[in-house]
Structure formats: structure tokens, C-alpha cells
Design an enzyme around this catalytic site. Sequence first.
Site, PDB file in Angstrom:
ATOM      1  N   GLN A   1       7.445  -8.990  45.460  1.00 22.72           N
ATOM      2  CA  GLN A   1       6.256  -8.222  45.099  1.00 22.72           C
ATOM      3  C   GLN A   1       6.541  -7.171  44.026  1.00 22.72           C
ATOM      4  O   GLN A   1       5.708  -6.911  43.160  1.00 22.72           O
ATOM      5  CB  GLN A   1       5.693  -7.552  46.345  1.00 22.72           C
ATOM      6  CG  GLN A   1       4.202  -7.701  46.402  1.00 22.72           C
ATOM      7  CD  GLN A   1       3.637  -7.222  47.717  1.00 22.72           C
ATOM      8  OE1 GLN A   1       4.081  -6.225  48.276  1.00 22.72           O
ATOM      9  NE2 GLN A   1       2.654  -7.925  48.204  1.00 22.72           N
TER      10      GLN A   1
ATOM     11  N   PHE B   1       0.855  -1.171   0.000  1.00 19.46           N
ATOM     12  CA  PHE B   1       0.000   0.000   0.000  1.00 19.46           C
ATOM     13  C   PHE B   1       0.900   1.232   0.000  1.00 19.46           C
ATOM     14  O   PHE B   1       1.795   1.337   0.839  1.00 19.46           O
ATOM     15  CB  PHE B   1      -0.861  -0.049   1.273  1.00 19.46           C
ATOM     16  CG  PHE B   1      -1.763   1.124   1.498  1.00 19.46           C
ATOM     17  CD1 PHE B   1      -2.893   1.306   0.703  1.00 19.46           C
ATOM     18  CD2 PHE B   1      -1.523   2.006   2.534  1.00 19.46           C
ATOM     19  CE1 PHE B   1      -3.749   2.367   0.948  1.00 19.46           C
ATOM     20  CE2 PHE B   1      -2.378   3.075   2.775  1.00 19.46           C
ATOM     21  CZ  PHE B   1      -3.496   3.259   1.981  1.00 19.46           C
ATOM     22  N   ALA B   2       0.686   2.138  -0.959  1.00 17.95           N
ATOM     23  CA  ALA B   2       1.607   3.260  -1.110  1.00 17.95           C
ATOM     24  C   ALA B   2       0.898   4.589  -0.934  1.00 17.95           C
ATOM     25  O   ALA B   2       0.216   5.073  -1.833  1.00 17.95           O
ATOM     26  CB  ALA B   2       2.291   3.190  -2.480  1.00 17.95           C
TER      27      ALA B   2
ATOM     28  N   ARG C   1      14.918 -17.158  37.409  1.00 19.23           N
ATOM     29  CA  ARG C   1      16.005 -16.340  37.933  1.00 19.23           C
ATOM     30  C   ARG C   1      15.958 -16.305  39.460  1.00 19.23           C
ATOM     31  O   ARG C   1      14.960 -15.878  40.037  1.00 19.23           O
ATOM     32  CB  ARG C   1      15.872 -14.923  37.367  1.00 19.23           C
ATOM     33  CG  ARG C   1      16.824 -13.918  37.965  1.00 19.23           C
ATOM     34  CD  ARG C   1      18.237 -14.144  37.529  1.00 19.23           C
ATOM     35  NE  ARG C   1      19.079 -13.004  37.859  1.00 19.23           N
ATOM     36  CZ  ARG C   1      20.394 -13.005  37.705  1.00 19.23           C
ATOM     37  NH1 ARG C   1      20.996 -14.088  37.237  1.00 19.23           N
ATOM     38  NH2 ARG C   1      21.102 -11.947  38.010  1.00 19.23           N
TER      39      ARG C   1
ATOM     40  N   GLU D   1       0.738   3.186  10.021  1.00 14.97           N
ATOM     41  CA  GLU D   1      -0.712   3.183   9.750  1.00 14.97           C
ATOM     42  C   GLU D   1      -1.433   4.252  10.580  1.00 14.97           C
ATOM     43  O   GLU D   1      -2.507   4.029  11.105  1.00 14.97           O
ATOM     44  CB  GLU D   1      -1.306   1.780   9.939  1.00 14.97           C
ATOM     45  CG  GLU D   1      -0.685   0.831   8.908  1.00 14.97           C
ATOM     46  CD  GLU D   1      -1.496  -0.412   8.618  1.00 14.97           C
ATOM     47  OE1 GLU D   1      -2.706  -0.417   8.885  1.00 14.97           O
ATOM     48  OE2 GLU D   1      -0.900  -1.364   8.091  1.00 14.97           O
TER      49      GLU D   1
ATOM     50  N   ASN E   1       6.569  14.652   1.908  1.00 10.55           N
ATOM     51  CA  ASN E   1       5.821  15.768   2.484  1.00 10.55           C
ATOM     52  C   ASN E   1       4.380  15.398   2.813  1.00 10.55           C
ATOM     53  O   ASN E   1       3.535  16.268   2.967  1.00 10.55           O
ATOM     54  CB  ASN E   1       5.856  16.953   1.521  1.00 10.55           C
ATOM     55  CG  ASN E   1       7.293  17.441   1.324  1.00 10.55           C
ATOM     56  OD1 ASN E   1       8.021  17.645   2.302  1.00 10.55           O
ATOM     57  ND2 ASN E   1       7.710  17.556   0.075  1.00 10.55           N
ATOM     58  N   ALA E   2       4.099  14.115   2.849  1.00 11.76           N
ATOM     59  CA  ALA E   2       2.739  13.695   3.170  1.00 11.76           C
ATOM     60  C   ALA E   2       2.781  12.438   4.012  1.00 11.76           C
ATOM     61  O   ALA E   2       3.142  11.365   3.536  1.00 11.76           O
ATOM     62  CB  ALA E   2       1.948  13.425   1.884  1.00 11.76           C
TER      63      ALA E   2
ATOM     64  N   ARG F   1      -6.276  -1.194  10.705  1.00  7.70           N
ATOM     65  CA  ARG F   1      -5.672  -0.843  11.994  1.00  7.70           C
ATOM     66  C   ARG F   1      -5.854  -1.895  13.087  1.00  7.70           C
ATOM     67  O   ARG F   1      -4.932  -2.102  13.881  1.00  7.70           O
ATOM     68  CB  ARG F   1      -6.189   0.519  12.471  1.00  7.70           C
ATOM     69  CG  ARG F   1      -5.416   1.658  11.861  1.00  7.70           C
ATOM     70  CD  ARG F   1      -5.792   2.981  12.488  1.00  7.70           C
ATOM     71  NE  ARG F   1      -5.398   4.050  11.586  1.00  7.70           N
ATOM     72  CZ  ARG F   1      -6.241   4.769  10.876  1.00  7.70           C
ATOM     73  NH1 ARG F   1      -7.545   4.580  10.981  1.00  7.70           N
ATOM     74  NH2 ARG F   1      -5.788   5.708  10.067  1.00  7.70           N
TER      75      ARG F   1
END
Lengths: 382, 262, 396
Positions: free
Chosen positions: A278, A122-123, A267, A363, A128-129, A242
Site C-alpha cells: 500500500q 528568444f532572447a 521488483r 519562461e 541583471n534582468a 507557457r
Amino acid sequence: MDHFLNEDQQMIVDLAKQITDEMIIPNRAKYDETEGYPLDIVETMAKSDFFALFVPEEYGGLGGGCFDTVLALEQFGRGCVGIATAYAASALGAYPIVISGSKELKEQFLPDIATGKKRAAFALTEANAGSDASGIQTTAVEDGDYWVLNGTKQWITNGGQAHLYTVIAMTDPHKGPRGATMFVVESTDPGFSCGPKEKKLGIRTSATTELIFKDCRIPKSRMIGRRGAGFITVMKTLDKSRPGIASLGVGLAQGALDEAATYAKQRVQFGKPIISFQAVQHMLADMAIQTEASRALVYVSAKHIDAHPKQMSKASAMCKVMATDTAMKVAVDAVQVMGGYGYMREYPVEKMMRDAKILQIYEGTNQIQRNVIGQELNKEYN
Amino acid sequence: MNIVVCIKQVPDAKDVRLDPETNTLSREGVKSVINPYDRHALEEGVRLKEEYGGTVTVISMGPPQAQAILTEAISCGADEAFLVSDRAFAGADTLATTYTLAQAVAKAGKPDLVLCGKQATDGDTAQVGPGLAVRLDMPFVTCVKKVRTIAKDVLTLERMMDDGYDVLEVDLPALLTVVKEINTPRFPSLRGMRRARDYQITSLTAEDIGADSSRLGLGGSPTQVVSVFPPEKKGDRTMIEGSVAEQVDKLAEILFDSAFGA
Amino acid sequence: MLIIDKDACIGCGLCEDNCPFDAIAVVDGKAEVNDNCTLCGSCIEHCEVEALSIPRDESGAIDLSAWSGVWVYAEYRQGKLAQVSRELLGIGRTLADKRDTKLSAVLLCADAADVPQQLIAAGADQVYVVVDPALENFNDDSYGAALEDLARKYKPEVILAGATAIGRSFIPRVATSLNTGLTADCTQLAIGDDGHLHQTRPAFGGNIMATIMCPNHRPQMSTVRPMVFQAPEPDGSRTGEIIVEAIAADRLASRTRVVETVLTEGEQLNLAEAEVVIAGGRGLENEEGFSLVESLADVLGGAVGASRAAVDNGWITYPHQVGQTGKTVASKLYVACGISGAIQHVIGMKSSETIVAINRDQNAPIFDVADYCVVGDIFTLLPPLVDKLKERSGKE
């Protein structure tokens, strides 16, 4: 938590999980390191019909529902957001055709997208946009039976790896946003080329390049929808895609939580596993709460979009913000729980932390999403 | 081309752990899976079908739970599936197994090509493939690592040997057993999984395959297990400790003596 | 099927604990069997009150007295007699002596050269030789038919063959044609007091041993992996009979044809027959790390082995893989460097005489099968070790 998935949905989850565990996770560090495109994994996804998920049945797909794609992307994202993005980009590139394309255009391109034989991209973005889509400078001019495109697109996901690109260009610049139109450009079209692969903070396996159109001639039939309707298609496309980005966030957060919790159990410090402290428990608890809450919102939003294709924007934006902000936070906390080990490339969470950042940006940045939500609220409370 | 693939359900070797106390196999939580070599046989069958046309039929002999691997095979591209299951088969050694499978293959159709894994990871005998070929009166080639071409009922393929490989021609119909090098098995597909969910596996009993009951199961098996016992345990092991220099010294001593004789 | 004598059963649960298939369980104080049962007999072995039994139908029995003699298939390819055939003549000798019968070798080839004499020197009383151009290359049809026809004619009670690519391919064919039993990959062979061949092999993944018999059919057939038994020292003074046999041409016709034989690294490698194997695994981290293993093998004159992980990572080629999906080795010395000891690997090397394991993780399962265990870092230990050994072998 049980989301009461039906049989078909559960199959998507199971198979995506299998591919993630057996193929994506064992290879993600290699692809991150080499920055190579994960072609073998993308082809596996294709053979297993995942590219059919976002294509309607009448064009060789399995339905085209937003929720189905979300379920797959969540699993892939748990393994590697970079590899998952290579898959998601095809969905994003295909949506303009699915949403606004003519029957002929759909018949021409969608069956090959569904099998994965052709990948899409998708382009939209240009130098500048970005968030302000009205700054587009790429143009398309009619010339007999052809359109001729000129201009440069920037940071295009799947650039150089896709076989077809859905591109927005100005056909009537004087009309402003109503003068933009979308087209399908094939990688073999004359006058089309891609720049070199960009170097990125995260999702390094995903291919991101410039697209260069230099008197690029395409047949008239490649126009998507009406002339001048490009922006509407773009908005609808992003609304639909999205939740997919949001689900990558859910997957990444889940993966980070899994790593951190597993580590915290193993660990030992001061004679006890650190999960018994805690301070660590509270961090893990917050990570778990945020991940589950994000997942719930993403699922509900995706189902809402499938049921109400005319009111997608707010749900889509809300789930994207919540899940991707969560992903970033949970990834940072996972590194913190794992301390020095978390910071090392030997463990996967440092990569998750690098990968998470893009989710808040691409996106539509999360700031723009909040604008969308604000505008929708403004309309609702009229 | 009518392709039959024989598959077996085995315990997943990834899950099998040795119980250090008893030195026996801990089967707790062990999943059952398609025998790893059979996965490659199935994949080869589906690939050959895709290239040369035809159908892939999978057959498994085993308990009712073996349905699961047949369903998985359908989701990976097999067209038809038969489960050969009967309590009369229990205790079958490889000779009785090949008899049973041969009867089932005949029932399932007339294959041009039968594919098996080179061996099953639970028994490791590698006897069923060749034995089945004898019963079906077919030529066979074991440990096939590549099918080069199929032309006019002649297969050209590569067979692994201990010192390299042979290139062979074999007349069809034939049976092949395959090694892992032959291909990378695919994952299931979503369409395949949907088909598998709705697919009715055909169950075949001893009666269905027209078997002579004296040749089945324990009674039809010339070999008998007369005792089962844990392997001898290693004697007391020696820990080589100390500084790196000390460890290296002791190691050098042991390695030198073992390699060149004390 | 498994018969449970409910009156005798005391519900102790020993059968349940020892069933490899979860096929038997104590329900309401009595054992009950389910569909998982494979009639393996493990429970019968463990039952202390003899409450369990598997009835057998002996009606298919044949006249055993017509079959006598122990045969070894002498594997001959590319002008070389396989070492495993010599090893089998060693154990075959023991079996034949115990049965007070002859030990014979069977040689199928296009040109026998001096192989029959070699076989006699290795312990054979007789050598059956079939020389035919059809036997130039190994193929299952011709070799299978030839061995089958000889067995039908001379009726041996035992046939042993190497569990090599060739043996594992055509021996099952012969057993099926002769309608008799075959036990693969035996690790022990003995004649019991009952006069039958007791064949012992790993079962169910290699952690239980099973002794298997073929009491009512002949011949009793076994395959054995290379390096399981010791080859006797050749004795050039031994004499024996060479019996030349011809097989009908139609029986030697083959439906498979060897077009080409490609010899690869495996020939030089011969991992399975190496006396010293130095093997590396995941702990070596990369190709460069793996070269440490190669230099250790060099100085000890050993072959290089690898775990599946090392092969999958591309640090070394598949012919070096040891384990269930690779080669089985029974070397004098096996050094496992950075190999965790997954069961698939252990199956392929645990019968080595001396096993040395070097691993960072003290809980690595490889230490359970090792004679000498070193918990430590490979990268610190191996370089000085190689130097030390170079020094020593230079001196002596």
C-alpha cells in the site's frame, strides 16, 4: 483519460509518440551524457512538419494553435525534456514575429521556420534582468537605415543552434518599460556572436549560451511591431508559450509515472511485487492523480488561449505552475519508488528529476506566475 | 522520373515470439507492418523524387488489410497507391506473384524505375524483385546499398556482394532491390498523414489488371507446399553450474573439444 | 481455395490451432475460412478426419520425362570456386544417384583454369563450361541468359545453386524465364518415392519447416545457404566429361556493367563459412566489453559474430552480423556471449552443431536453442576462460 481529440489532433499525438518512442527515448541517455545538440532528432521533427505547427497557414504553417503545439510537446517531453526544449525554443523564438511582426517580416521569416530550415530563439534574459524585465541593458540605436545593437543576453536556449533570434533591446531607455523594442537578429549579422555552451543540472542536450551584440548592425525592417511595444510582445509571447512548458511537465510526469509503475510491478521484495504494497500504491496513486489533473488544466488552458487570445495570462500562468510543480514532485517520487535503482544513471528517472527542475524556473519562475495570477485576481474582483 | 515501389505487409518481427511449449510462432498481438526492407525502397524512391523530380507510386499485393501500409506509404511521401487484392491471388508462390505484380505495374503506368526491398521478412525468398524485372523486361540489380547518380538514363550504384561490393552502371528503365544500408527511412509527416487520410487508394482485382486466371494464385504456382512441420527440437541441454572456476573449467573443456575436435 | 467438407468436419479446432495466419476458425461447430488464407496447407496436415482440401488444376503440366540430370551452378568469382558449390555437388551426387542420372556442374566464366577438374573431383560427372569475356564480371543479364539457354538445350530436372549474393540475384531470373518454381534457402533436399525433389526450408519466419515440391514443372530449382551440406573430400582420380558451350553474343549482352569491384573486410571474414563463431551482443555493454569476444575468438581460431544490437551500437561492423538481416552461419561451434536470443538472431545460427550460450538472464531465449547453458556474468567468466584455453592450446 479521453480528451476527445479530433482527427488532426490525434495525428499529432500519434506521430509525436512514434518519434518519441523510436528516436528520442533510445537516444536521450546519450545526449544527456555527451551534452551534444540533438540535431538529427530536431531535423526529423522538422521533416515531419512539427515546426509548422506553431506557424499560421498563410505563412507555410499548419495553423499556429497553442493546443496543437502542446500535444506535440507533451509527447516529446515524456521522452526527454532537453530534446523537447530544443524544439520548443523555436516556437518561443517565432511567436514574437507571429504575434507582432509586420506582414513583410512574417513573409520573410516564417516559411523557413515552418519547414525547420531555420531554427529560432528568444532572447530576453540578461545578467541583471530575469524575472524583472525592466532591468534590460542591451540597447538599440538608430543609424540611418540600420539599428545598431550593443549588450549581452544570458542563458539563451538554442544559442548557437538558432539561425534567427528575436531580441528585446532598449531603444528609448528614458521611457522605462515603454522604451523597449523587439528585433530579429540573424546569426550571420555582423557584430553578433554566441558564448560557450553552459553546463547545467538538467536538460543538458539543450544548447544554452550567451548572445553578444557588439555594434551589431541590422536593417531597419527587422523591427518587430512598433517601437516601444517590445514588452507587450514579450508578455504576449510568454503567455502563449507557457502552456508548452506546462505540457513538458505533463509529459515528464507521465514518463516518470510509467517508469515507476513498470518497475514496481517487476521488483519483488518480501516475496511480492512492490506494487502490491500500500505504501507504494499510495505514492503511485498520488502521482497519477496529479499528472491527470495537470494534463486536464493544461489542455483546457491551451484551448482557452486559442479561443480568447486577449485573455491569456491567468490560464497560461496557472497551468504552468500546476504542471511543472507536479513534474518535479512526481519525478522525485518516481526516484523514491525505485529506490537505489532510481538513483542510478542506468535508469531514466534520475535524469527526469534533474530535468524537471528547470520547468519551475524558465519562461518565468513559478513564483512570478503566482504573481501574475494574483494580479489578475486583483483585477477581476474589483 | 516515374518511380514504382512495391511493398508488402508482413508480421512485425519485433512482436513475433517463439512459444517455448510448442516451438511454434505465437502470433498473438502481432502487428502487421511494411516489410522492413520495403521501407528502405520507399525512402529511396521518395529521395530520388525529391532530387530528380517525378512521382512515386506504391503497389502492394495482399489482403484488404494491406491498405494500411499503403496509407502509411502516402504519409511518408508516396504520391499514388494501388492495392492489388483478389481471393484469386491466394496461394501464389513467387512465380505467380511476379506475374500478378507485373500486370499491376503495367496498369499503374510506365515506370522508369521500380524499387523493391531485397526480400520480405516473412518469406525471405528474395525472388520477387528479380522475377518481376524479367516480367517487365527490365535489367535489375539486387542488394543495392547506394544509388550514386542518375544521368542520361544510366544509374550508377553500389551492389553488396559477399566479399565486398560492386559498382555498376545500369540502363533505365530498371528494377532495383535494396538493402537497409541504403538509407534511413523517414517518419511520416503531418501533411502526409492528412493527405493519406483523404487519399482514395485504387483497388485492382484480377479482372482489373487483365490477368490470365490460370497464372494466378495456387493454380499459377509451380511450387506446392506438401507438408508443414515444427523444426527438430534441440536435444537435452546441459546447464553448466557451480562456482566461476568450475564453470570456466567445464566451458574450456567443451569449447576446446568442439573447436579442435575431441 | 480451401474446401471444407462440412459433413466430415467435427469442429475439433485442430485446424484453427495450427493455422499460422488466423485464417480458419470453428464457428457453430464447423470450420470456416476467411480472407487471410494463403492456402499454405497447414490445416490439411492437421485435420484428422480429412475434411479439408485444396483442389489443384493440373492442366498446365508439361512432359516431365523429357527432363533429366541434376545440375549444380558452380559459382566462380575473383579466381575462386565458392565452397558452397562443392557442398552442392555433395548433395547433388546423392540426388543424382537416387534418380539414376548424371550430376553436372555449370561453369560460367572468362577463364576456366583448372576449375572443371576441381568440379569433377568434387563429384560432377559432367561440366558444362561457357568461357566468354562477357562473363568476366558477374552480371545478371549475361549469367542469367547463359544458364537459361543451357537449361533449355539440355533440360535438366534439377538445378541447385548457392544462396549467395550471386545465386540469390540471378537464379530467380532464370526460374522466371523458364517459367518454373524456385525454392530459396533449402535446408534439406531429397528425392521422394514419387521421384520429385522434396525441398525443405524454414517458413513463416523460420519456426515452422515446410516441404515444397514442384511437381508439374521442370527444372526443379533450389538455392541452398553455405554450410548447410557437407562438401565431399575431393577425389583427384575421378574422371568426367567437359562440355564446352558457346552462347550467342546477343544473349550475353548486358544492360548492367560492372565498373569496379571493391573487396572489403567480408573477404577475410567469411563468417558464413567459419567453423567456429564467437558472437557477442548487448550484454557486452560497450566496445571494450566486445573485445572479450574477440580474444576468445582469437584463442579458438574462430570468426567473430555479433547480434544486431552490437552492430547498431557500433561495437563491430555489419559484415559480422548474424541473423535474419545479417549472415546465416552453420558452424561446428557457436558461442553466444551476452546475446538474449531474439528470434531474428536465432534464425541465423540455430543450425550450428554445438551452441554454447553465456548470459546473465536465466530466462534469455538463447538458452532454448543452446546445447550448453551458462547463467553467469560474461565479465567474470571470459577472462579466465581465455587464459585457460591459451594454456591448453599451448600444451597440446
